[in-house]
Motif scaffolding. Structure first.
Motif, PDB file in Angstrom:
ATOM      1  N   ARG A 188       0.816  -1.218   0.000  1.00 14.16           N
ATOM      2  CA  ARG A 188       0.000   0.000   0.000  1.00 14.16           C
ATOM      3  C   ARG A 188       0.850   1.269   0.000  1.00 14.16           C
ATOM      4  O   ARG A 188       0.480   2.265  -0.624  1.00 14.16           O
ATOM      5  CB  ARG A 188      -0.932   0.008   1.218  1.00 14.16           C
ATOM      6  CG  ARG A 188      -2.055  -1.031   1.145  1.00 14.16           C
ATOM      7  CD  ARG A 188      -3.112  -0.667   0.107  1.00 14.16           C
ATOM      8  NE  ARG A 188      -3.773   0.590   0.432  1.00 14.16           N
ATOM      9  CZ  ARG A 188      -4.861   0.695   1.199  1.00 14.16           C
ATOM     10  NH1 ARG A 188      -5.401  -0.403   1.712  1.00 14.16           N
ATOM     11  NH2 ARG A 188      -5.412   1.874   1.434  1.00 14.16           N
ATOM     12  N   ILE A 189       1.978   1.261   0.720  1.00 14.19           N
ATOM     13  CA  ILE A 189       2.740   2.516   0.853  1.00 14.19           C
ATOM     14  C   ILE A 189       4.014   2.539   0.015  1.00 14.19           C
ATOM     15  O   ILE A 189       4.622   3.601  -0.120  1.00 14.19           O
ATOM     16  CB  ILE A 189       3.081   2.814   2.324  1.00 14.19           C
ATOM     17  CG1 ILE A 189       4.110   1.829   2.880  1.00 14.19           C
ATOM     18  CG2 ILE A 189       1.819   2.822   3.183  1.00 14.19           C
ATOM     19  CD1 ILE A 189       4.639   2.198   4.253  1.00 14.19           C
ATOM     20  N   SER A 190       4.449   1.407  -0.515  1.00 17.60           N
ATOM     21  CA  SER A 190       5.623   1.242  -1.381  1.00 17.60           C
ATOM     22  C   SER A 190       6.899   1.058  -0.565  1.00 17.60           C
ATOM     23  O   SER A 190       6.929   1.278   0.660  1.00 17.60           O
ATOM     24  CB  SER A 190       5.800   2.413  -2.348  1.00 17.60           C
ATOM     25  OG  SER A 190       6.474   3.502  -1.742  1.00 17.60           O
ATOM     26  N   CYS A 191       7.965   0.680  -1.259  1.00 21.85           N
ATOM     27  CA  CYS A 191       9.246   0.408  -0.604  1.00 21.85           C
ATOM     28  C   CYS A 191       9.940   1.664  -0.081  1.00 21.85           C
ATOM     29  O   CYS A 191      10.925   1.557   0.647  1.00 21.85           O
ATOM     30  CB  CYS A 191      10.186  -0.327  -1.568  1.00 21.85           C
ATOM     31  SG  CYS A 191       9.911  -2.113  -1.605  1.00 21.85           S
ATOM     32  N   ASP A 192       9.468   2.839  -0.462  1.00 26.54           N
ATOM     33  CA  ASP A 192      10.044   4.055   0.116  1.00 26.54           C
ATOM     34  C   ASP A 192       8.987   4.885   0.834  1.00 26.54           C
ATOM     35  O   ASP A 192       9.212   6.046   1.165  1.00 26.54           O
ATOM     36  CB  ASP A 192      10.772   4.890  -0.944  1.00 26.54           C
ATOM     37  CG  ASP A 192       9.866   5.307  -2.091  1.00 26.54           C
ATOM     38  OD1 ASP A 192       8.653   5.018  -2.047  1.00 26.54           O
ATOM     39  OD2 ASP A 192      10.379   5.922  -3.048  1.00 26.54           O
ATOM     40  N   GLY A 193       7.851   4.267   1.136  1.00 27.29           N
ATOM     41  CA  GLY A 193       6.749   5.001   1.754  1.00 27.29           C
ATOM     42  C   GLY A 193       6.979   5.386   3.201  1.00 27.29           C
ATOM     43  O   GLY A 193       6.266   6.234   3.742  1.00 27.29           O
ATOM     44  N   ALA A 276       4.344 -11.268  -2.589  1.00 25.17           N
ATOM     45  CA  ALA A 276       5.142 -10.238  -3.255  1.00 25.17           C
ATOM     46  C   ALA A 276       5.787 -10.867  -4.474  1.00 25.17           C
ATOM     47  O   ALA A 276       6.578 -11.806  -4.357  1.00 25.17           O
ATOM     48  CB  ALA A 276       6.195  -9.673  -2.317  1.00 25.17           C
ATOM     49  N   LEU A 277       5.419 -10.376  -5.639  1.00 28.22           N
ATOM     50  CA  LEU A 277       5.939 -10.901  -6.895  1.00 28.22           C
ATOM     51  C   LEU A 277       7.300 -10.281  -7.208  1.00 28.22           C
ATOM     52  O   LEU A 277       7.646  -9.228  -6.672  1.00 28.22           O
ATOM     53  CB  LEU A 277       4.960 -10.617  -8.036  1.00 28.22           C
ATOM     54  CG  LEU A 277       3.713 -11.509  -8.136  1.00 28.22           C
ATOM     55  CD1 LEU A 277       2.819 -11.386  -6.925  1.00 28.22           C
ATOM     56  CD2 LEU A 277       2.934 -11.196  -9.407  1.00 28.22           C
ATOM     57  N   PRO A 278       8.073 -10.925  -8.081  1.00 31.64           N
ATOM     58  CA  PRO A 278       9.350 -10.332  -8.497  1.00 31.64           C
ATOM     59  C   PRO A 278       9.101  -8.951  -9.100  1.00 31.64           C
ATOM     60  O   PRO A 278       8.067  -8.731  -9.740  1.00 31.64           O
ATOM     61  CB  PRO A 278       9.864 -11.297  -9.557  1.00 31.64           C
ATOM     62  CG  PRO A 278       9.124 -12.594  -9.282  1.00 31.64           C
ATOM     63  CD  PRO A 278       7.790 -12.188  -8.762  1.00 31.64           C
ATOM     64  N   TRP A 279       9.975  -8.019  -8.888  1.00 34.71           N
ATOM     65  CA  TRP A 279      11.224  -8.137  -8.170  1.00 34.71           C
ATOM     66  C   TRP A 279      11.270  -7.084  -7.075  1.00 34.71           C
ATOM     67  O   TRP A 279      12.247  -6.343  -6.941  1.00 34.71           O
ATOM     68  CB  TRP A 279      12.403  -7.953  -9.139  1.00 34.71           C
ATOM     69  CG  TRP A 279      12.731  -9.171  -9.958  1.00 34.71           C
ATOM     70  CD1 TRP A 279      13.519 -10.200  -9.566  1.00 34.71           C
ATOM     71  CD2 TRP A 279      12.324  -9.463 -11.295  1.00 34.71           C
ATOM     72  NE1 TRP A 279      13.629 -11.137 -10.572  1.00 34.71           N
ATOM     73  CE2 TRP A 279      12.897 -10.700 -11.650  1.00 34.71           C
ATOM     74  CE3 TRP A 279      11.501  -8.803 -12.213  1.00 34.71           C
ATOM     75  CZ2 TRP A 279      12.693 -11.289 -12.885  1.00 34.71           C
ATOM     76  CZ3 TRP A 279      11.296  -9.387 -13.439  1.00 34.71           C
ATOM     77  CH2 TRP A 279      11.891 -10.631 -13.774  1.00 34.71           C
ATOM     78  N   SER A 280      10.236  -7.037  -6.250  1.00 33.81           N
ATOM     79  CA  SER A 280      10.222  -6.052  -5.181  1.00 33.81           C
ATOM     80  C   SER A 280       9.228  -6.449  -4.094  1.00 33.81           C
ATOM     81  O   SER A 280       8.150  -6.971  -4.400  1.00 33.81           O
ATOM     82  CB  SER A 280       9.842  -4.669  -5.730  1.00 33.81           C
ATOM     83  OG  SER A 280       9.774  -3.720  -4.688  1.00 33.81           O
ATOM     84  N   PRO A 281       9.554  -6.187  -2.823  1.00 37.34           N
ATOM     85  CA  PRO A 281       8.613  -6.494  -1.738  1.00 37.34           C
ATOM     86  C   PRO A 281       7.336  -5.664  -1.776  1.00 37.34           C
ATOM     87  O   PRO A 281       6.397  -5.973  -1.036  1.00 37.34           O
ATOM     88  CB  PRO A 281       9.423  -6.175  -0.467  1.00 37.34           C
ATOM     89  CG  PRO A 281      10.850  -6.253  -0.880  1.00 37.34           C
ATOM     90  CD  PRO A 281      10.869  -5.761  -2.299  1.00 37.34           C
ATOM     91  N   ASP A 282       7.286  -4.613  -2.597  1.00 35.30           N
ATOM     92  CA  ASP A 282       6.032  -3.847  -2.693  1.00 35.30           C
ATOM     93  C   ASP A 282       5.200  -4.225  -3.915  1.00 35.30           C
ATOM     94  O   ASP A 282       4.126  -3.666  -4.137  1.00 35.30           O
ATOM     95  CB  ASP A 282       6.286  -2.337  -2.653  1.00 35.30           C
ATOM     96  CG  ASP A 282       7.097  -1.806  -3.828  1.00 35.30           C
ATOM     97  OD1 ASP A 282       7.440  -2.583  -4.741  1.00 35.30           O
ATOM     98  OD2 ASP A 282       7.409  -0.591  -3.818  1.00 35.30           O
ATOM     99  N   ASN A 283       5.668  -5.208  -4.684  1.00 31.96           N
ATOM    100  CA  ASN A 283       4.895  -5.704  -5.828  1.00 31.96           C
ATOM    101  C   ASN A 283       3.945  -6.789  -5.316  1.00 31.96           C
ATOM    102  O   ASN A 283       4.067  -7.964  -5.635  1.00 31.96           O
ATOM    103  CB  ASN A 283       5.823  -6.247  -6.904  1.00 31.96           C
ATOM    104  CG  ASN A 283       5.087  -6.613  -8.186  1.00 31.96           C
ATOM    105  OD1 ASN A 283       3.942  -6.190  -8.409  1.00 31.96           O
ATOM    106  ND2 ASN A 283       5.722  -7.411  -9.024  1.00 31.96           N
ATOM    107  N   VAL A 284       3.009  -6.355  -4.493  1.00 32.40           N
ATOM    108  CA  VAL A 284       2.196  -7.280  -3.689  1.00 32.40           C
ATOM    109  C   VAL A 284       0.804  -7.464  -4.303  1.00 32.40           C
ATOM    110  O   VAL A 284       0.178  -6.492  -4.757  1.00 32.40           O
ATOM    111  CB  VAL A 284       2.079  -6.759  -2.240  1.00 32.40           C
ATOM    112  CG1 VAL A 284       1.155  -7.641  -1.411  1.00 32.40           C
ATOM    113  CG2 VAL A 284       3.457  -6.683  -1.599  1.00 32.40           C
ATOM    114  N   ARG A 285       0.329  -8.699  -4.286  1.00 33.18           N
ATOM    115  CA  ARG A 285      -1.021  -9.029  -4.735  1.00 33.18           C
ATOM    116  C   ARG A 285      -1.641 -10.014  -3.752  1.00 33.18           C
ATOM    117  O   ARG A 285      -0.931 -10.831  -3.152  1.00 33.18           O
ATOM    118  CB  ARG A 285      -1.009  -9.695  -6.128  1.00 33.18           C
ATOM    119  CG  ARG A 285      -0.350  -8.886  -7.221  1.00 33.18           C
ATOM    120  CD  ARG A 285      -1.222  -7.731  -7.683  1.00 33.18           C
ATOM    121  NE  ARG A 285      -0.617  -7.053  -8.821  1.00 33.18           N
ATOM    122  CZ  ARG A 285       0.332  -6.143  -8.753  1.00 33.18           C
ATOM    123  NH1 ARG A 285       0.819  -5.799  -7.564  1.00 33.18           N
ATOM    124  NH2 ARG A 285       0.823  -5.583  -9.834  1.00 33.18           N
TER     125      ARG A 285
END
Length: 433
Positions: A188-193, A276-285
Motif C-alpha cells: 500500500r505505501i511502497s518500498c520508500d513510503g 510479493a511478486l518479483p522483483w520487489s517487496p512492494d509488488n504485492v497481490r
C-alpha cells in the motif's frame, strides 16, 4: 523549561536515552545505546574501523554481540576469513554474547535470549535490526563505521524520525499472519513510503498476533524504508520478555494524544494471504489474484519466518504429504533453540519424511549466499523478506515472498498454491501441535 509535548513510543525512547525531557521529529540527538550487534559480514568492517580510530576496548563486553549467521557455516575461504576476524575479536574483547555458526540468526537469537528489551535503544550492523521493535524497543540498522564508534563509546547520534501509525482493526482472517499484514502494508505505501520514519503498529487485529508474528512485521519495516518498526508493549509482550530478560527494563508507551505524520487504517478482515511478486517487496497481490506459476524451490526460514510458529504451520501442512518431485524444499530453523524445540515436537521428522532438506540455523538462501542459490530462470517461493533482482541467486531467477502456509502448500503442489487448494482446512493446522 517548556512543557513536555505528547510523544510517540519512539520519541520517548530517544528522549530518555538523550537525557532530555522531550524530543521532536527532525531533531538531532546524542544518545546512549543499550545493546549492539554485528554479524560475520558487517563485524569485520566495524572491527577495522574500531582499530583505525584508536579504540582498544569495547565500552561494555556484556552489551555487544557478534553472531556468525550469514555465510556460516563458511562456504569458501573468504567467508571463513570473515568469520575468523569476528571470532578472534570476540575472544580478544571477552564478549559475553558471541554466537558461533549454527547458533542462529541474530534477529531470532537476541529477542529469544532476552538481550533486547522494552524501552531500550539497540543498534545493529544489519538492516533487519528493526525486528526488535516487536518487544517495544527502538532498534535500527547502522553502517559498520557507526557501529564501530558505538562499540567504543556506547553512544551514537540520531535524527528523531517522524512516526507513521498503522492501525489494523477487526479480526484476522484464516491463514493470515503477520507476514501478510506487513506485505499488504508495504504494497500500500511502497518500498520508500516510510523512508526514515518510525512505523508504529497497533490495533485490535494485532492483539491475538503471536510474538513470532509481531517479530515478522517489525522485521520488514526496512522493506518500506522505515527507520524502525515498533509495537507498544502489551501483556503478551511483557509475558514474553519476563521469561527471558537478562537485565532490568523500563517499558514505555505512546501518549494517547501523540502526533503522527500520518495514520493508516486497515480492515484486517479484508486482508487475505499476500504474495510479493518479483522483483520487489512492494509488488504485492492477494494470493487469489496471483497466477499459479510453476516453481523450482521453496524456502521456509530466515529471520522473518524461521520461528517456531512458522515451522509448526509448515509441518502441519506437510504432515503425510510429499514435496512435489520437481521442487526442492529447504527448511532452516532460525536458531538452535528453535531447531531443538522443533525436534522435540516431531516437526523435523515431518519435514524429512516429506522430502525437505533441513539445515543448521543460518541465513543461507535468503541472501543468495549459500545452501539454496537459484539458477537462471528458476522460481522460488520464499518466506524471507526480499526478492530484488539477484537476491537469491541468478539475476534472471524469481522469488515470490509468502507466508509459511502458502510456501508449504506450494512445495506440495509444485506451483504457487493456497493450502485450501490441497483440501486442507484451516482448523487442521490452527493451534494443533
Amino acid at each position: 523549561m517548556a512543557a513536555q509535548r505528547p510523544m510517540t513510543i519512539t520519541e520517548k525512547i530517544l528522549a530518555a536515552h538523550a537525557g532530555v525531557p522531550w524530543v521532536e521529529p527532525g531533531q538531532l540527538v546524542e544518545v546512549r545505546v543499550d545493546f549492539l550487534m554485528a554479524n560475520d559480514i558487517t563485524a569485520p568492517l566495524a572491527i577495522r574501523a574500531f582499530r583505525e580510530m584508536g579504540a582498544t576496548r569495547v565500552f561494555d563486553p556484556e552489551r555487544v554481540a557478534i553472531v556468525l549467521s550469514h555465510f556460516a557455516p563458511s562456504k569458501d575461504i573468504r567467508s571463513a576469513d570473515q568469520c575468523k576476524v569476528a571470532r578472534e575479536f570476540a575472544r580478544e574483547q571477552g564478549l559475553v554474547h558471541y554466537y558461533e555458526m549454527g547458533e542462529g540468526i541474530e534477529h531470532a537469537l537476541l529477542p529469544d535470549r532476552g538481550l533486547v528489551l522494552p524501552g531500550e535503544l539497540v543498534l545493529g550492523a544489519d538492516s533487519h535490526t528493526c525486528t526488535y521493535g516487536a518487544v517495544g524497543c527502538f532498534s535500527t540498522g547502522v553502517g559498520s563505521t557507526d557501529l564501530a564508534y558505538a562499540m567504543a563509546t556506547g553512544e551514537t547520534w540520531l535524527k528523531v524520525p517522524e512516526t507513521l501509525k498503522f492501525v489494523y482493526y477487526n479480526r484476522l482472517q484464516p491463514w493470515v499472519t503477520g507476514k501478510d499484514l506487513i506485505l499488504y502494508t508495504i504494497g500500500r505505501i511502497s518500498c520508500d513510503g516510510a523512508t526514515y520514519k518510525a512505523m508504529e503498529f497497533t490495533g485490535e487485529a494485532l492483539a491475538d498476533l503471536s510474538m513470532d508474528g509481531r517479530l515478522a512485521m517489525a522485521n520488514m519495516a526496512i522493506e518500506a524504508g522505515g527507520k524502525n518498526g515498533i509495537f507498544n508493549p502489551d501483556q503478551r509482550t511483557l509475558d514474553y520478555v519476563a521469561q527471558r530478560a537478562q537485565r532490568p527494563f523500563s517499558p514505555v508507551w505512546s501518549d494517547p494524544d501523540a502526533e503522527y505524520a500520518e495514520v493508516y487504517e486497515f480492515d484486517a478482515a479484508q486482508i487475505e494471504p499476500q504474495v510479493a511478486l518479483p522483483w520487489s517487496p512492494d509488488n504485492v497481490r492477494p494470493l487469489s489474484q496471483v497466477e499459479r506459476v510453476p516453481i523450482d524451490q521453496v524456502f521456509i526460514g530466515s529471520c522473518t519466518n524461521g520461528r517456531l510458529d512458522d515451522l509448526r504451520t509448515a509441518a502441519r501442512i506437510l504432515r503425510g504429504r510429499r514435496v512435489h518431485p520437481e521442487v526442492r524444499a529447504i527448511v532452516i530453523p532460525a536458531s538452535r533453540d528453535i531447531y531443538l524445540q522443533a525436534l522435540k515436537e516431531g516437526l523435523i521428522e515431518i519435514f524429512m519424511a516429506a522430502g525437505c532438506v533441513v539445515s543448521a540455523s543460518t541465513c543461507g538462501p535468503c541472501l543468495g549466499g549459500h545452501m539454496g542459490v537459484l539458477g537462471k530462470g528458476e522460481r522460488c517461493v520464499s518466506t524471507s523478506n526480499r526478492n530484488f533482482v539477484g537476491r537469491m541467486g541468478h539475476p534472471e531467477s524469481e522469488s515470490y515472498l509468502a507466508n509459511p502456509a502458502v510456501a508449504a502448500a506450494s512445495a506440495v503442489a509444485g506451483r504457487l498454491c493456497h493450502p485450501e487448494e490441497l483440501g486442507i482446512r484451516y482448523e487442521e493446522v490452527a493451534g494443533v501441535a
